[in-house]
Design a protein around this motif. Sequence first.
Motif, PDB file in Angstrom:
ATOM      1  N   UNK A  56       0.833  -1.193   0.000  1.00 31.77           N
ATOM      2  CA  UNK A  56       0.000   0.000   0.000  1.00 31.77           C
ATOM      3  C   UNK A  56       0.875   1.252   0.000  1.00 31.77           C
ATOM      4  N   UNK A  57       1.031   1.919  -1.140  1.00 26.33           N
ATOM      5  CA  UNK A  57       1.876   3.126  -1.183  1.00 26.33           C
ATOM      6  C   UNK A  57       1.449   4.202  -0.195  1.00 26.33           C
ATOM      7  N   UNK A  58       0.147   4.263   0.144  1.00 23.15           N
ATOM      8  CA  UNK A  58      -0.318   5.244   1.122  1.00 23.15           C
ATOM      9  C   UNK A  58       0.422   5.118   2.447  1.00 23.15           C
ATOM     10  N   UNK A  59       0.801   3.888   2.812  1.00 20.26           N
ATOM     11  CA  UNK A  59       1.443   3.661   4.109  1.00 20.26           C
ATOM     12  C   UNK A  59       2.781   4.396   4.216  1.00 20.26           C
ATOM     13  N   UNK A  60       3.410   4.617   3.084  1.00 17.71           N
ATOM     14  CA  UNK A  60       4.688   5.343   3.091  1.00 17.71           C
ATOM     15  C   UNK A  60       4.506   6.725   3.689  1.00 17.71           C
ATOM     16  N   UNK A  61       3.422   7.403   3.297  1.00 15.97           N
ATOM     17  CA  UNK A  61       3.184   8.766   3.776  1.00 15.97           C
ATOM     18  C   UNK A  61       2.796   8.791   5.251  1.00 15.97           C
ATOM     19  N   UNK A  62       2.305   7.679   5.770  1.00 13.61           N
ATOM     20  CA  UNK A  62       1.881   7.635   7.163  1.00 13.61           C
ATOM     21  C   UNK A  62       3.058   7.454   8.115  1.00 13.61           C
ATOM     22  N   UNK A  63       4.020   6.599   7.744  1.00 10.86           N
ATOM     23  CA  UNK A  63       5.027   6.239   8.764  1.00 10.86           C
ATOM     24  C   UNK A  63       6.473   6.265   8.301  1.00 10.86           C
ATOM     25  N   UNK A  64       6.759   6.471   7.009  1.00 10.35           N
ATOM     26  CA  UNK A  64       8.137   6.335   6.531  1.00 10.35           C
ATOM     27  C   UNK A  64       8.781   7.682   6.226  1.00 10.35           C
ATOM     28  N   UNK A 109      -2.665   3.768 -13.620  1.00 10.35           N
ATOM     29  CA  UNK A 109      -2.682   5.216 -13.450  1.00 10.35           C
ATOM     30  C   UNK A 109      -3.100   5.543 -12.024  1.00 10.35           C
ATOM     31  N   UNK A 110      -2.286   6.357 -11.356  1.00  7.89           N
ATOM     32  CA  UNK A 110      -2.522   6.715  -9.962  1.00  7.89           C
ATOM     33  C   UNK A 110      -2.339   8.214  -9.803  1.00  7.89           C
ATOM     34  N   UNK A 111      -3.249   8.813  -9.045  1.00 10.39           N
ATOM     35  CA  UNK A 111      -3.103  10.222  -8.703  1.00 10.39           C
ATOM     36  C   UNK A 111      -2.715  10.328  -7.237  1.00 10.39           C
ATOM     37  N   UNK A 112      -1.681  11.102  -6.936  1.00 10.29           N
ATOM     38  CA  UNK A 112      -1.246  11.329  -5.561  1.00 10.29           C
ATOM     39  C   UNK A 112      -1.810  12.675  -5.120  1.00 10.29           C
ATOM     40  N   UNK A 113      -2.739  12.639  -4.171  1.00  9.94           N
ATOM     41  CA  UNK A 113      -3.494  13.827  -3.781  1.00  9.94           C
ATOM     42  C   UNK A 113      -3.183  14.258  -2.359  1.00  9.94           C
ATOM     43  N   UNK A 114      -3.219  15.562  -2.138  1.00  8.26           N
ATOM     44  CA  UNK A 114      -3.104  16.130  -0.797  1.00  8.26           C
ATOM     45  C   UNK A 114      -4.499  16.326  -0.217  1.00  8.26           C
ATOM     46  N   UNK A 115      -4.694  15.920   1.026  1.00  9.03           N
ATOM     47  CA  UNK A 115      -5.976  16.143   1.685  1.00  9.03           C
ATOM     48  C   UNK A 115      -5.735  16.800   3.038  1.00  9.03           C
ATOM     49  N   UNK A 116      -6.735  17.531   3.514  1.00 13.23           N
ATOM     50  CA  UNK A 116      -6.652  18.214   4.810  1.00 13.23           C
ATOM     51  C   UNK A 116      -7.880  17.867   5.637  1.00 13.23           C
ATOM     52  N   UNK A 117      -7.655  17.670   6.940  1.00 14.45           N
ATOM     53  CA  UNK A 117      -8.738  17.409   7.868  1.00 14.45           C
ATOM     54  C   UNK A 117      -9.096  18.701   8.608  1.00 14.45           C
ATOM     55  N   UNK A 118     -10.302  18.726   9.166  1.00 16.53           N
ATOM     56  CA  UNK A 118     -10.731  19.919   9.894  1.00 16.53           C
ATOM     57  C   UNK A 118      -9.844  20.186  11.109  1.00 16.53           C
ATOM     58  N   UNK A 119      -9.176  19.146  11.597  1.00 22.94           N
ATOM     59  CA  UNK A 119      -8.270  19.311  12.739  1.00 22.94           C
ATOM     60  C   UNK A 119      -6.979  20.031  12.349  1.00 22.94           C
ATOM     61  N   UNK A 120      -6.750  20.158  11.028  1.00 24.19           N
ATOM     62  CA  UNK A 120      -5.511  20.754  10.555  1.00 24.19           C
ATOM     63  C   UNK A 120      -4.501  19.740  10.073  1.00 24.19           C
ATOM     64  N   UNK A 121      -4.760  18.455  10.346  1.00 24.68           N
ATOM     65  CA  UNK A 121      -3.856  17.396   9.899  1.00 24.68           C
ATOM     66  C   UNK A 121      -3.897  17.278   8.381  1.00 24.68           C
TER      67      UNK A 121
END
Length: 260
Positions: free
Chosen positions: A197-205, A238-250
């Motif tokens: 899961x490439x998403x996991x890279x952004x979470x912990x690596x 084809x994959x899009x890498x997107x930035x998202x923001x939470x209401x908490x500011x994260x």
Amino acid sequence: MKLELKDVVCGYGPNVIVKQASMGVAEGDVLCLLGPNGVGKTTLFKSILGFLKLLDGEILLGGKNIAGWSRKLFAREVAYVPQAHNTPFPFKVLDVILMGRTPYLRPFSAPGKEDRNLVKNIMASLDILALENKLYTEISGGEKQLVLIARALAQQAKILVMDEPTSNLDFGNQIKVLNQIRKLSRENLGIIMTTHFPDHVFICANKVAIIRDGFLHKIGNPETVVTRENLREVYGVNVSVENISFTSGYKAKVCVPEVV
């Protein structure tokens, strides 16, 4: 402590799987290996752990070549968390974790009070102390994964090798395990892990390497390596890498595949 691979070549006899791999993981690093099935991630791990003899190159720990190290000495420096572990024996969870103390025990000796106190402190830090007397064969997949992490931490090693630590876990348990990986890196452990899961890279690596055609195709920080171009090249989608923001500011990044 730093784990370094220098021009490592590994495989099975004349069948070379990974070629000229060079990378390093220091204390506090989380390096995530990405790549499709069959490219050599598990083979590379088996070579690092000494299950497969290197065909060429060298592996260093703290600047020292590990060739010829005893299993006990190596286990005090590097611990392994497999992607799955099923034992037919109904050991209690506490006893499974105590197995991590084996590198420090004399032949035929049993864990003592200090070993048990250390293990219970580790269990408390992972919030699994309530599992102490439960049978390992009867707990959930997410709980088993945390138990395996606890067993590795009981070795008091500085480097953790984790083979798909979130495999076969539901979404909630995946996040729980990834949060523990983040926590362990902040406690100055060096971690090298694989994931699908490439998403996991952004979470912990903080480092990522992509294996392709037996080579470390790309290696660097997540922002420069996990891109739509690289993911399309490696996985063929084809994959899009997107930035998202939470209401908490994260803020976070996610990988969204194009479904046709």
